[in-house]
Design a protein around this motif. Structure first.
Motif, short mmCIF file in Angstrom:
data_model
loop_
_atom_site.label_atom_id
_atom_site.label_comp_id
_atom_site.label_asym_id
_atom_site.label_seq_id
_atom_site.Cartn_x
_atom_site.Cartn_y
_atom_site.Cartn_z
N ALA A 56 0.83 -1.20 0.00
CA ALA A 56 0.00 0.00 0.00
C ALA A 56 0.87 1.26 0.00
O ALA A 56 0.63 2.20 -0.77
N LEU A 57 1.88 1.27 0.86
CA LEU A 57 2.76 2.44 0.94
C LEU A 57 3.58 2.61 -0.33
O LEU A 57 3.81 3.74 -0.79
N ALA A 58 4.01 1.49 -0.93
CA ALA A 58 4.76 1.57 -2.18
C ALA A 58 3.89 2.15 -3.30
O ALA A 58 4.38 2.91 -4.15
N SER A 59 2.61 1.81 -3.30
CA SER A 59 1.71 2.35 -4.32
C SER A 59 1.54 3.86 -4.18
O SER A 59 1.36 4.57 -5.17
N LEU A 60 1.62 4.35 -2.96
CA LEU A 60 1.53 5.80 -2.74
C LEU A 60 2.80 6.50 -3.19
O LEU A 60 2.77 7.62 -3.71
N ALA A 61 3.93 5.84 -3.00
CA ALA A 61 5.20 6.42 -3.43
C ALA A 61 5.29 6.50 -4.95
O ALA A 61 6.06 7.31 -5.48
N GLY A 62 4.51 5.68 -5.66
CA GLY A 62 4.57 5.65 -7.11
C GLY A 62 3.49 6.46 -7.80
O GLY A 62 3.24 6.27 -8.99
N ALA A 65 -3.02 1.42 -4.52
CA ALA A 65 -3.59 2.42 -5.41
C ALA A 65 -2.94 2.37 -6.79
O ALA A 65 -1.73 2.16 -6.92
N GLU A 66 -3.76 2.56 -7.82
CA GLU A 66 -3.24 2.70 -9.17
C GLU A 66 -2.41 3.99 -9.26
O GLU A 66 -2.64 4.93 -8.48
N PRO A 67 -1.46 4.08 -10.18
CA PRO A 67 -0.54 5.23 -10.21
C PRO A 67 -1.22 6.60 -10.30
O PRO A 67 -0.70 7.58 -9.77
#
Length: 335
Positions: free
Chosen positions: A42-48, A114-116
């Motif tokens: 989840a956190l990685a998706s926010l970073a991207g 989350a999607e980018p």
């Protein structure tokens, strides 16, 4: 000092003109070390994100082990906070709101990615000044193949967008909790999530976002909540949630939760969306399943049957709480 948000506090309604929606805080609430891989995703998706959040808060709900893991693992761009509220999702969300600095506060489940362009799509929907809240699309990430008996009308059982929701941007009563955002000033006006409702650990309760949305929408001069399906996340469906026993338990809990919302907000507001869902969406789903069976899909009848069964369990949960409340006049219904 941490600001304490009373769930039913009210302030004078503010004008919707020239409301700012420039900055974004994303709150991720987590409660167990069993989901550390999901939290990291989840956190990685926010970073991207194509539009990076201005603030990311990871709120740990009364788990010292998870708190230690988070502080040792997540990057400096994520602020880790212990929940200062009562145990449960509502208390954790309120902790995040109190620490948020963004004009908009978004909530992403700890087992959703989350999607980018998710943040970009959410924030675009706030361009209209009268929009106070936005919900996004939630797609299921099944552990393997989707169960053939699982009707798409009941994807809310696993916290995902279901058949019957709008497919283009439209006004709604409340968003799905796994993917939602509100202007921060709405919390100032109406208070936080009701800590007497919502999930506690692995239980199947919910509807705290429904109660909050009804409360927010009832304030004169505040505005409307919309669904933006293009703001998409993928929500992990754990293996325990693809069992029929979980389906039944979740439907029963949803009925109980809706009864609690009815006790707080009135049946008219609490069941406004559900009435159309029962009258239109579910009968169409049953007919579709039976038609699919006639066309050679043997699973169609099973999906039709589960729609009927799901409605029955949900109604039973609702009626059990309302009956209990009727037998104890003057006391708040409790599941």
């Amino acid at each position: 000092m941490t600001q304490v948000l009373h769930p039913h506090a009210h302030a004078a309604p503010r004008s919707t003109s020239a409301r700012r929606a420039d900055t974004l805080t994303v709150v991720v609430c987590a409660y167990t070390t069993e989901r550390t891989a999901d939290v990291a995703a989840a956190l990685a998706s926010l970073a991207g994100q194509t539009r990076r959040p201005d603030q990311v808060l990871l709120v740990v709900d009364h788990s010292p082990e998870l708190l230690a893991w988070a502080r040792a693992t997540v990057g400096e761009d994520v602020t880790v906070l212990p929940s200062t509220g009562p145990r449960g999702l509502s208390g954790a969300r309120n902790t995040g709101v109190a620490a948020a600095t963004g004009d908009v506060v978004a909530f992403l489940d700890d087992d959703a990615a989350a999607e980018p362009d998710w943040a970009q799509q959410l924030m675009a929907a706030f361009a209209e000044d009268d929009v106070i809240g936005v919900g996004g699309g939630v797609e299921p990430a099944w552990p393997a193949l989707r169960p053939s008996w699982f009707p798409p009308e009941f994807l809310w059982v696993v916290g995902c967008s279901y058949t019957g929701l709008p497919t283009t941007r439209a006004q709604i009563r409340n968003p799905i909790g796994a993917n939602m955002a509100f202007r921060r000033d709405v919390f100032t006006a109406v208070g936080g999530f009701d800590t007497g409702m919502g999930r506690l650990g692995k239980d199947a309760a919910g509807c705290e976002e429904t109660e909050f949305s009804i409360r927010a929408g009832a304030v004169p001069g505040e505005g409307r909540i919309v669904l933006e399906p293009a703001a998409r996340v993928r929500h992990t469906v754990s293996t325990d949630r693809v069992a029929r026993t979980y389906f039944r338990r979740r439907c029963l809990a949803e009925g109980r939760s809706k009864a609690l919302v009815s006790g707080l907000a009135g049946a008219g507001a609490a069941l406004s969306t559900e009435r159309d869902y029962v009258r239109r969406t579910l009968p169409r789903g049953v007919l579709r399943g039976l038609g699919q069976t006639l066309r050679g899909d043997s699973s169609g009848a099973a999906r039709a049957a589960m729609i009927v069964e799901g409605l029955g369990w949900t109604a039973a949960g609702y009626l059990s709480v309302r009956l209990r409340a009727a037998l104890r006049p003057g006391r708040r219904a409790s599941a």
